[in-house]
Design a protein around this motif. Structure first.
Motif, PDB file in Angstrom:
ATOM      1  N   ARG A 105       0.853  -1.198   0.000  1.00  0.00           N
ATOM      2  CA  ARG A 105       0.000   0.000   0.000  1.00  0.00           C
ATOM      3  C   ARG A 105       0.885   1.242   0.000  1.00  0.00           C
ATOM      4  O   ARG A 105       0.855   2.048   0.917  1.00  0.00           O
ATOM      5  CB  ARG A 105      -0.918  -0.003   1.224  1.00  0.00           C
ATOM      6  N   ALA A 106       1.660   1.379  -1.060  1.00  0.00           N
ATOM      7  CA  ALA A 106       2.629   2.468  -1.146  1.00  0.00           C
ATOM      8  C   ALA A 106       1.975   3.844  -1.047  1.00  0.00           C
ATOM      9  O   ALA A 106       2.572   4.783  -0.525  1.00  0.00           O
ATOM     10  CB  ALA A 106       3.407   2.348  -2.451  1.00  0.00           C
ATOM     11  N   GLU A 107       0.749   3.966  -1.525  1.00  0.00           N
ATOM     12  CA  GLU A 107       0.076   5.267  -1.483  1.00  0.00           C
ATOM     13  C   GLU A 107      -0.113   5.767  -0.057  1.00  0.00           C
ATOM     14  O   GLU A 107      -0.209   6.977   0.181  1.00  0.00           O
ATOM     15  CB  GLU A 107      -1.260   5.208  -2.227  1.00  0.00           C
ATOM     16  N   LEU A 108      -0.137   4.856   0.912  1.00  0.00           N
ATOM     17  CA  LEU A 108      -0.273   5.269   2.310  1.00  0.00           C
ATOM     18  C   LEU A 108       0.963   6.044   2.777  1.00  0.00           C
ATOM     19  O   LEU A 108       0.847   6.992   3.558  1.00  0.00           O
ATOM     20  CB  LEU A 108      -0.514   4.055   3.208  1.00  0.00           C
ATOM     21  N   VAL A 109       2.129   5.654   2.305  1.00  0.00           N
ATOM     22  CA  VAL A 109       3.356   6.375   2.652  1.00  0.00           C
ATOM     23  C   VAL A 109       3.291   7.781   2.084  1.00  0.00           C
ATOM     24  O   VAL A 109       3.581   8.765   2.777  1.00  0.00           O
ATOM     25  CB  VAL A 109       4.605   5.637   2.121  1.00  0.00           C
ATOM     26  N   ILE A 110       2.888   7.893   0.833  1.00  0.00           N
ATOM     27  CA  ILE A 110       2.792   9.208   0.195  1.00  0.00           C
ATOM     28  C   ILE A 110       1.802  10.090   0.951  1.00  0.00           C
ATOM     29  O   ILE A 110       2.074  11.248   1.241  1.00  0.00           O
ATOM     30  CB  ILE A 110       2.383   9.064  -1.285  1.00  0.00           C
ATOM     31  N   ARG A 111       0.649   9.525   1.298  1.00  0.00           N
ATOM     32  CA  ARG A 111      -0.365  10.300   2.021  1.00  0.00           C
ATOM     33  C   ARG A 111       0.120  10.725   3.403  1.00  0.00           C
ATOM     34  O   ARG A 111      -0.098  11.859   3.818  1.00  0.00           O
ATOM     35  CB  ARG A 111      -1.650   9.486   2.167  1.00  0.00           C
ATOM     36  N   GLU A 112       0.750   9.795   4.134  1.00  0.00           N
ATOM     37  CA  GLU A 112       1.208  10.110   5.485  1.00  0.00           C
ATOM     38  C   GLU A 112       2.265  11.209   5.470  1.00  0.00           C
ATOM     39  O   GLU A 112       2.156  12.192   6.204  1.00  0.00           O
ATOM     40  CB  GLU A 112       1.781   8.868   6.173  1.00  0.00           C
ATOM     41  N   VAL A 113       3.264  11.063   4.635  1.00  0.00           N
ATOM     42  CA  VAL A 113       4.325  12.070   4.576  1.00  0.00           C
ATOM     43  C   VAL A 113       3.753  13.391   4.066  1.00  0.00           C
ATOM     44  O   VAL A 113       4.045  14.459   4.610  1.00  0.00           O
ATOM     45  CB  VAL A 113       5.503  11.602   3.695  1.00  0.00           C
ATOM     46  N   GLY A 114       2.911  13.321   3.053  1.00  0.00           N
ATOM     47  CA  GLY A 114       2.315  14.531   2.490  1.00  0.00           C
ATOM     48  C   GLY A 114       1.410  15.263   3.463  1.00  0.00           C
ATOM     49  O   GLY A 114       1.356  16.495   3.473  1.00  0.00           O
ATOM     50  N   ALA A 115       0.708  14.513   4.309  1.00  0.00           N
ATOM     51  CA  ALA A 115      -0.189  15.136   5.287  1.00  0.00           C
ATOM     52  C   ALA A 115       0.594  15.880   6.360  1.00  0.00           C
ATOM     53  O   ALA A 115       0.167  16.927   6.842  1.00  0.00           O
ATOM     54  CB  ALA A 115      -1.077  14.080   5.928  1.00  0.00           C
ATOM     55  N   VAL A 116       1.740  15.358   6.718  1.00  0.00           N
ATOM     56  CA  VAL A 116       2.553  15.962   7.770  1.00  0.00           C
ATOM     57  C   VAL A 116       3.480  17.042   7.203  1.00  0.00           C
ATOM     58  O   VAL A 116       3.711  18.060   7.850  1.00  0.00           O
ATOM     59  CB  VAL A 116       3.374  14.870   8.497  1.00  0.00           C
ATOM     60  N   CYS A 117       3.973  16.809   6.004  1.00  0.00           N
ATOM     61  CA  CYS A 117       4.964  17.709   5.385  1.00  0.00           C
ATOM     62  C   CYS A 117       4.357  18.342   4.130  1.00  0.00           C
ATOM     63  O   CYS A 117       4.654  17.946   3.010  1.00  0.00           O
ATOM     64  CB  CYS A 117       6.228  16.929   5.037  1.00  0.00           C
ATOM     65  N   ARG A 118       3.541  19.333   4.324  1.00  0.00           N
ATOM     66  CA  ARG A 118       2.790  19.926   3.213  1.00  0.00           C
ATOM     67  C   ARG A 118       3.647  20.704   2.223  1.00  0.00           C
ATOM     68  O   ARG A 118       3.214  20.964   1.112  1.00  0.00           O
ATOM     69  CB  ARG A 118       1.672  20.799   3.755  1.00  0.00           C
ATOM     70  N   GLY A 119       4.849  21.058   2.598  1.00  0.00           N
ATOM     71  CA  GLY A 119       5.731  21.788   1.695  1.00  0.00           C
ATOM     72  C   GLY A 119       6.547  20.884   0.786  1.00  0.00           C
ATOM     73  O   GLY A 119       7.345  21.367  -0.011  1.00  0.00           O
ATOM     74  N   LEU A 120       6.333  19.573   0.902  1.00  0.00           N
ATOM     75  CA  LEU A 120       7.099  18.619   0.111  1.00  0.00           C
ATOM     76  C   LEU A 120       6.201  17.889  -0.876  1.00  0.00           C
ATOM     77  O   LEU A 120       5.063  17.564  -0.567  1.00  0.00           O
ATOM     78  CB  LEU A 120       7.773  17.590   1.031  1.00  0.00           C
ATOM     79  N   THR A 121       6.733  17.628  -2.049  1.00  0.00           N
ATOM     80  CA  THR A 121       6.062  16.791  -3.038  1.00  0.00           C
ATOM     81  C   THR A 121       6.731  15.426  -2.957  1.00  0.00           C
ATOM     82  O   THR A 121       7.920  15.309  -3.235  1.00  0.00           O
ATOM     83  CB  THR A 121       6.202  17.381  -4.456  1.00  0.00           C
ATOM     84  N   VAL A 122       5.975  14.420  -2.569  1.00  0.00           N
ATOM     85  CA  VAL A 122       6.532  13.108  -2.257  1.00  0.00           C
ATOM     86  C   VAL A 122       6.427  12.183  -3.458  1.00  0.00           C
ATOM     87  O   VAL A 122       5.380  12.085  -4.094  1.00  0.00           O
ATOM     88  CB  VAL A 122       5.805  12.488  -1.041  1.00  0.00           C
ATOM     89  N   HIS A 123       7.555  11.500  -3.759  1.00  0.00           N
ATOM     90  CA  HIS A 123       7.623  10.514  -4.829  1.00  0.00           C
ATOM     91  C   HIS A 123       8.224   9.239  -4.252  1.00  0.00           C
ATOM     92  O   HIS A 123       9.131   9.320  -3.413  1.00  0.00           O
ATOM     93  CB  HIS A 123       8.545  10.982  -5.967  1.00  0.00           C
ATOM     94  N   LEU A 124       7.767   8.075  -4.682  1.00  0.00           N
ATOM     95  CA  LEU A 124       8.361   6.822  -4.237  1.00  0.00           C
ATOM     96  C   LEU A 124       9.270   6.261  -5.316  1.00  0.00           C
ATOM     97  O   LEU A 124       8.926   6.256  -6.490  1.00  0.00           O
ATOM     98  CB  LEU A 124       7.281   5.786  -3.925  1.00  0.00           C
TER      99      LEU A 124
END
Length: 128
Positions: A105-124
């Motif tokens: 469930r890789a999208e969960l990592v993107i969502r979690e990091v993105g929710a906490v770190c709104r100034g970052l664009t997260v890529h796996l």
């Protein structure tokens, strides 16, 4: 926030994440030397700076001015959320590439990091 997922093998195929990473003039690699094979630094076009999280400082971010940061999902002492929070506290805003093994469930990592770190664009970057 942009959300992207690729496998490391896809970096060589010209995928979106590959294009974003290749377009970066300066890439800061934090405790993720296994990601170096995905980068192709070109003198005068792209620089790669390798460091440890313990060495990060606001002065380093100001001096290097990275266009992209690459870090592991989990290290011995911290995880990608810790890195993201520190990067934001030090003034970095931009692309954060997370090196990981394939996740169910890789999208969960993107969502979690993105929710906490709104100034970052997260890529796996999935390796495996």
């Amino acid at each position: 926030m942009t959300q992207t997922k690729i496998k490391l093998d896809d970096v060589w195929t010209g995928s979106h994440v590959s294009a974003v990473l290749k377009a970066a003039s300066v890439v800061l690699v934090v405790d993720a030397t296994n990601a170096l094979a995905t980068l192709s630094p070109q003198p005068g076009r792209q620089s790669v700076v390798v460091t440890r999280k313990s060495m990060l400082s606001s002065q380093m971010i100001k001096t290097i001015q990275p266009d992209a940061v690459v870090g592991p999902l989990i290290s011995e002492d911290w995880d990608i959320v810790d890195l993201g929070l520190e990067l934001e506290a030090l003034g970095y805003r931009g692309d954060l590439f997370v090196v990981t093994k394939p996740l169910p469930r890789a999208e969960l990592v993107i969502r979690e990091v993105g929710a906490v770190c709104r100034g970052l664009t997260v890529h796996l970057l999935e390796k495996g």
